[in-house]
Write an enzyme that holds these catalytic residues in place. Structure first.
Site, PDB file in Angstrom:
ATOM      1  N   LYS A 214       0.873  -1.178   0.000  1.00 42.46           N
ATOM      2  CA  LYS A 214       0.000   0.000   0.000  1.00 42.46           C
ATOM      3  C   LYS A 214       0.908   1.225   0.000  1.00 42.46           C
ATOM      4  O   LYS A 214       1.477   1.595   1.022  1.00 42.46           O
ATOM      5  CB  LYS A 214      -0.903   0.029   1.250  1.00 42.46           C
ATOM      6  CG  LYS A 214      -2.036   1.035   1.084  1.00 42.46           C
ATOM      7  CD  LYS A 214      -2.361   1.847   2.309  1.00 42.46           C
ATOM      8  CE  LYS A 214      -1.544   3.077   2.535  1.00 42.46           C
ATOM      9  NZ  LYS A 214      -1.577   4.146   1.541  1.00 42.46           N
ATOM     10  N   GLU A 295       9.194   1.940  11.604  1.00 41.44           N
ATOM     11  CA  GLU A 295      10.224   2.992  11.643  1.00 41.44           C
ATOM     12  C   GLU A 295       9.523   4.333  11.549  1.00 41.44           C
ATOM     13  O   GLU A 295       8.763   4.570  10.603  1.00 41.44           O
ATOM     14  CB  GLU A 295      11.231   2.783  10.506  1.00 41.44           C
ATOM     15  CG  GLU A 295      12.042   1.504  10.684  1.00 41.44           C
ATOM     16  CD  GLU A 295      12.586   1.337  12.099  1.00 41.44           C
ATOM     17  OE1 GLU A 295      13.233   2.265  12.615  1.00 41.44           O
ATOM     18  OE2 GLU A 295      12.347   0.280  12.714  1.00 41.44           O
ATOM     19  N   CYS A 329      13.563  11.877   7.759  1.00 49.17           N
ATOM     20  CA  CYS A 329      13.458  11.524   9.178  1.00 49.17           C
ATOM     21  C   CYS A 329      14.767  11.834   9.891  1.00 49.17           C
ATOM     22  O   CYS A 329      14.793  12.067  11.090  1.00 49.17           O
ATOM     23  CB  CYS A 329      13.103  10.052   9.324  1.00 49.17           C
ATOM     24  SG  CYS A 329      14.244   8.992   8.452  1.00 49.17           S
ATOM     25  N   GLU A 425       8.143  16.939  15.691  1.00 51.40           N
ATOM     26  CA  GLU A 425       8.691  16.780  14.342  1.00 51.40           C
ATOM     27  C   GLU A 425       7.923  17.701  13.389  1.00 51.40           C
ATOM     28  O   GLU A 425       6.697  17.614  13.293  1.00 51.40           O
ATOM     29  CB  GLU A 425       8.551  15.328  13.864  1.00 51.40           C
ATOM     30  CG  GLU A 425       9.233  15.113  12.525  1.00 51.40           C
ATOM     31  CD  GLU A 425       9.134  13.681  12.005  1.00 51.40           C
ATOM     32  OE1 GLU A 425       8.046  13.088  12.098  1.00 51.40           O
ATOM     33  OE2 GLU A 425      10.149  13.165  11.504  1.00 51.40           O
TER      34      GLU A 425
HETATM   35  P1  NAP Z   1       2.456   8.829   7.396  1.00 54.99           P
HETATM   36  O1  NAP Z   1       1.468   9.900   7.210  1.00 54.99           O
HETATM   37  O2  NAP Z   1       2.506   8.147   8.714  1.00 54.99           O
HETATM   38  O3  NAP Z   1       2.169   7.756   6.236  1.00 54.99           O
HETATM   39  C1  NAP Z   1       2.990   6.630   6.056  1.00 54.99           C
HETATM   40  C2  NAP Z   1       2.196   5.550   5.361  1.00 54.99           C
HETATM   41  O4  NAP Z   1       1.162   5.102   6.239  1.00 54.99           O
HETATM   42  C3  NAP Z   1       1.485   6.017   4.093  1.00 54.99           C
HETATM   43  O5  NAP Z   1       1.517   4.980   3.137  1.00 54.99           O
HETATM   44  C4  NAP Z   1       0.077   6.266   4.583  1.00 54.99           C
HETATM   45  O6  NAP Z   1      -0.910   6.183   3.573  1.00 54.99           O
HETATM   46  C5  NAP Z   1      -0.091   5.123   5.560  1.00 54.99           C
HETATM   47  N1  NAP Z   1      -1.170   5.285   6.530  1.00 54.99           N
HETATM   48  C6  NAP Z   1      -1.780   6.428   6.945  1.00 54.99           C
HETATM   49  N2  NAP Z   1      -2.730   6.128   7.864  1.00 54.99           N
HETATM   50  C7  NAP Z   1      -2.712   4.787   8.038  1.00 54.99           C
HETATM   51  C8  NAP Z   1      -3.437   3.880   8.852  1.00 54.99           C
HETATM   52  N3  NAP Z   1      -4.391   4.284   9.702  1.00 54.99           N
HETATM   53  N4  NAP Z   1      -3.146   2.565   8.765  1.00 54.99           N
HETATM   54  C9  NAP Z   1      -2.187   2.110   7.937  1.00 54.99           C
HETATM   55  N5  NAP Z   1      -1.470   2.931   7.130  1.00 54.99           N
HETATM   56  C10 NAP Z   1      -1.718   4.253   7.184  1.00 54.99           C
HETATM   57  O7  NAP Z   1       3.951   9.345   7.098  1.00 54.99           O
HETATM   58  P2  NAP Z   1       4.459  10.136   5.821  1.00 54.99           P
HETATM   59  O8  NAP Z   1       3.961  11.536   5.872  1.00 54.99           O
HETATM   60  O9  NAP Z   1       4.223   9.346   4.585  1.00 54.99           O
HETATM   61  O10 NAP Z   1       6.042  10.127   6.060  1.00 54.99           O
HETATM   62  C11 NAP Z   1       6.689  11.033   6.905  1.00 54.99           C
HETATM   63  C12 NAP Z   1       7.007  10.385   8.225  1.00 54.99           C
HETATM   64  O11 NAP Z   1       7.792   9.216   8.022  1.00 54.99           O
HETATM   65  C13 NAP Z   1       7.847  11.276   9.128  1.00 54.99           C
HETATM   66  O12 NAP Z   1       7.374  11.172  10.439  1.00 54.99           O
HETATM   67  C14 NAP Z   1       9.235  10.677   9.001  1.00 54.99           C
HETATM   68  O13 NAP Z   1      10.079  10.954  10.095  1.00 54.99           O
HETATM   69  C15 NAP Z   1       8.918   9.231   8.884  1.00 54.99           C
HETATM   70  N6  NAP Z   1      10.022   8.478   8.285  1.00 54.99           N
HETATM   71  C16 NAP Z   1      10.751   7.659   9.096  1.00 54.99           C
HETATM   72  C17 NAP Z   1      11.825   6.960   8.579  1.00 54.99           C
HETATM   73  C18 NAP Z   1      12.656   6.060   9.446  1.00 54.99           C
HETATM   74  O14 NAP Z   1      13.420   5.262   8.910  1.00 54.99           O
HETATM   75  N7  NAP Z   1      12.537   6.137  10.760  1.00 54.99           N
HETATM   76  C19 NAP Z   1      12.141   7.094   7.231  1.00 54.99           C
HETATM   77  C20 NAP Z   1      11.357   7.932   6.429  1.00 54.99           C
HETATM   78  C21 NAP Z   1      10.297   8.614   6.968  1.00 54.99           C
HETATM   79  P3  NAP Z   1      -1.562   7.526   2.956  1.00 54.99           P
HETATM   80  O15 NAP Z   1      -0.491   8.216   2.224  1.00 54.99           O
HETATM   81  O16 NAP Z   1      -2.636   7.002   2.075  1.00 54.99           O
HETATM   82  O17 NAP Z   1      -2.090   8.321   4.119  1.00 54.99           O
END
Ligand code: NAP
Length: 525
Positions: A214, A295, A329, A425
């Site tokens: 997904k 992560e 991140c 963040e």
């Molecule tokens: P996000 O909003 O949490 O979304 C991540 C993924 O989760 C997307 O595919 C999203 O789909 C999906 N999602 C949203 N709600 C969900 C639910 N209720 N159940 C299951 N999946 C769901 O994060 P993002 O904005 O894409 O990415 C930014 C974040 O990622 C930041 O916090 C960053 O620090 C973190 N990050 C961490 C790392 C690491 O290695 N620690 C690396 C990269 C990024 P939709 O797009 O359809 O909402």
């Protein structure tokens, strides 16, 4: 003949792809040609892929160019709960045959995919420029890392296929082998739209699992390209099922489905914690404890000690804070600076940040492009507003233009260690600068958030380095270099505390998260 029947026999040692700096005119020409070619593919529709079948649904998710949101990069069919369930069923069916391939056989698919991706590198780079607003170098870094993950996890699969060491016992033959888990949900973010999405998928399938992928709704087109590329590499139908859809609509269903054995997630803390909680509750018919690899976010600090090389520190803080608009991140969002050099550091930092070019990332001269979408723009601007009541704005602070989602690189000084912009963040080009009384104080401030992902220290003092090795509580710690830019194999990546499960992507322990060990003991006659 399928790829699996033609195994690559000579496997060289893993080497990182070199990220292009676009100083070579041939690279510049190739990238310009790819950027000129891409518009012919803009606006294309991509279906779901379930068990190898392409399925168009009535509902679509449009991926927009953040530099020019009127431009549709492409649109994907959006899966309903019914289609997400079908995809999980298809993955479960495919698992029954995929799990019987050996690790070396499955590794061949990754080698082949890496080769195809290498051939199309500039087209994928160009797509990232359009889909998520990466600069040329950031886009190429993402695709280089994608190739690295494919190559590295393929070799890791070969390593896990070897005989595992167990202590010999007289009269018995004992072995430990690794077998897959089952059906997994792969849920990546948009920011490393290539590398994280491909790395999570590749690790899961090379270990023998089948998945539903997904993608992020902000980066679904590159995921659609990758699913096609895997098919071209010979990966059988049903091994990777492609189900774009809003996380809030189908996320819970995927996570809670009793057939799903593990969830591999990278994204925000809020979503990661929700997944962890939902996955912990067994559902009717579920026979296992689900494994969650999550992560999550960061609030990463760079400490600048009084004895640091100030020019190097200013450069390191600048590129860590503002590369890809601070949407990593691992981005530095807090510079913690010892009092004795604080004013001089700020002056040099302002001078450096004011020179950053912001604009359309198709133009190689722009170091910063747009932030990913309108929601991100609004959230970042509200943090900047809040930050101005929590500190002193010394650079940036404004939106740039009205067409794309551009934000100036923003520095807010004199921020208290517990201020909102020093704790939450922001995921955008906003840096808080915090004054520390001395090095002890700097270390205490560095550890005062709920996160623990990356951190750097600029110093020339060995004693400070030793102290930070012990006490700086982050999964990836760097000395005298930026806090971003982890290389596969060299810097296994993952964080502590609310930054996640410390999975160490790109490291030797990563594939173990997608497998389970089986001990087999045979009494000898
Ligand atoms: P996000 O909003 O949490 O979304 C991540 C993924 O989760 C997307 O595919 C999203 O789909 C999906 N999602 C949203 N709600 C969900 C639910 N209720 N159940 C299951 N999946 C769901 O994060 P993002 O904005 O894409 O990415 C930014 C974040 O990622 C930041 O916090 C960053 O620090 C973190 N990050 C961490 C790392 C690491 O290695 N620690 C690396 C990269 C990024 P939709 O797009 O359809 O909402």
């Amino acid at each position: 003949m399928t790829t699996a029947e033609k195994p690559r026999t000579e496997i060289s040692a893993f080497k990182n792809e070199i990220v292009k700096d676009f100083k070579d005119p041939a690279d510049v020409a190739a990238m310009e040609a790819a950027l000129a070619r891409l518009p012919q593919r803009l606006g294309a529709d991509y279906p779901l892929v379930i068990g190898g079948r392409r399925i168009e649904t009535g509902k679509r998710i449009r991926s927009l160019n953040p530099a020019n949101p009127k431009e549709v990069v492409g649109s994907v069919s959006s899966a309903s709960k019914a289609e997400a369930t079908q995809a999980i069923d298809a993955a479960a069916k495919a698992f029954e045959s995929w799990k019987h391939l050996s690790l070396p056989q499955r590794a061949q698919y990754l080698f082949r995919a890496a080769e195809l991706l290498r051939q199309r590198r500039f087209d994928y780079d160009a797509l990232l420029v359009y889909e998520v607003g990466k600069s040329w170098v950031e886009a190429d870094g993402d695709i280089a890392e994608s190739i690295d993950f494919l190559e590295f996890y393929a070799r890791e699969a070969l390593r896990y296929a070897q005989e595992q060491p167990v202590v010999p016992i007289a009269g018995e033959r004992n072995e430990l082998i690794y077998i897959p888990l089952g059906v997994g949900a792969v849920i990546p973010p948009w920011n490393f739209a290539g590398a994280i999405m491909m790395g999570m998928t590749a690790a899961a399938i090379v270990s023998g699992n089948t998945v539903v992928l997904k993608p992020s709704s902000d980066a679904a087109i590159i995921a659609a390209w990758f699913v096609d590329l895997l098919e071209e590499a010979g990966v059988p139908p049903g091994v990777v099922n492609f189900i774009p859809g809003s996380g809030s609509e189908i996320g819970d269903l995927i996570v809670m489905h009793p057939q799903v054995r593990f969830i591999s997630f990278t994204g925000s803390k809020e979503v990661g914690l929700r997944i962890n909680e939902l996955a912990a509750k067994p559902q009717a018919g579920q026979k296992w404890i689900k494994r969650v690899v999550a992560e999550m976010g960061g609030k990463d600090s760079i400490i600048v000690a009084s004895d640091a090389d100030l020019d190097a520190a200013v450069e390191g803080v600048t590129v860590s804070a503002f590369g890809f608009q601070g949407q990593k991140c691992s981005a530095c969002s807090r510079a913690i600076v010892e009092e004795s050099i604080y004013d001089e550091f700020l002056e040099r930092l302002k001078h450096r940040v004011d020179r950053i070019a912001v604009g359309d990332p198709r133009d190689r001269a722009n170091y910063m492009g747009p932030v990913v979408n309108e929601g991100a723009l609004r959230s970042i601007m509200s943090y900047i507003e809040k930050g101005q009541s929590e500190g002193r704005l010394i650079a940036g602070g404004k939106r740039v233009g009205t067409d794309g989602y551009y934000v100036e690189p923003t520095v807010i000084a004199d921020v208290a260690p517990d201020a909102t912009i020093a704790q939450e963040e922001i995921f955008g080009p906003v840096l808080a600068v915090i004054k520390a009384k001395d090095f002890d104080d700097a270390m205490a401030i560095a550890n005062n958030t709920e996160f623990g992902l990356t951190g750097s220290l600029y110093t020339s003092d060995e004693a400070k380095i030793e102290r930070a090795r012990e006490d700086f509580f982050v999964g990836n710690l760097y000395f005298n270099r930026k806090s971003t830019g982890a290389f596969v194999g060299a810097h296994p990546f993952g964080g502590f505390n609310m930054s996640g499960t410390d999975s160490k992507a790109g490291g030797r322990d990563y594939l173990l998260l997608f497998m389970q060990g089986k001990t087999i003991s045979r009494r000898l006659a």
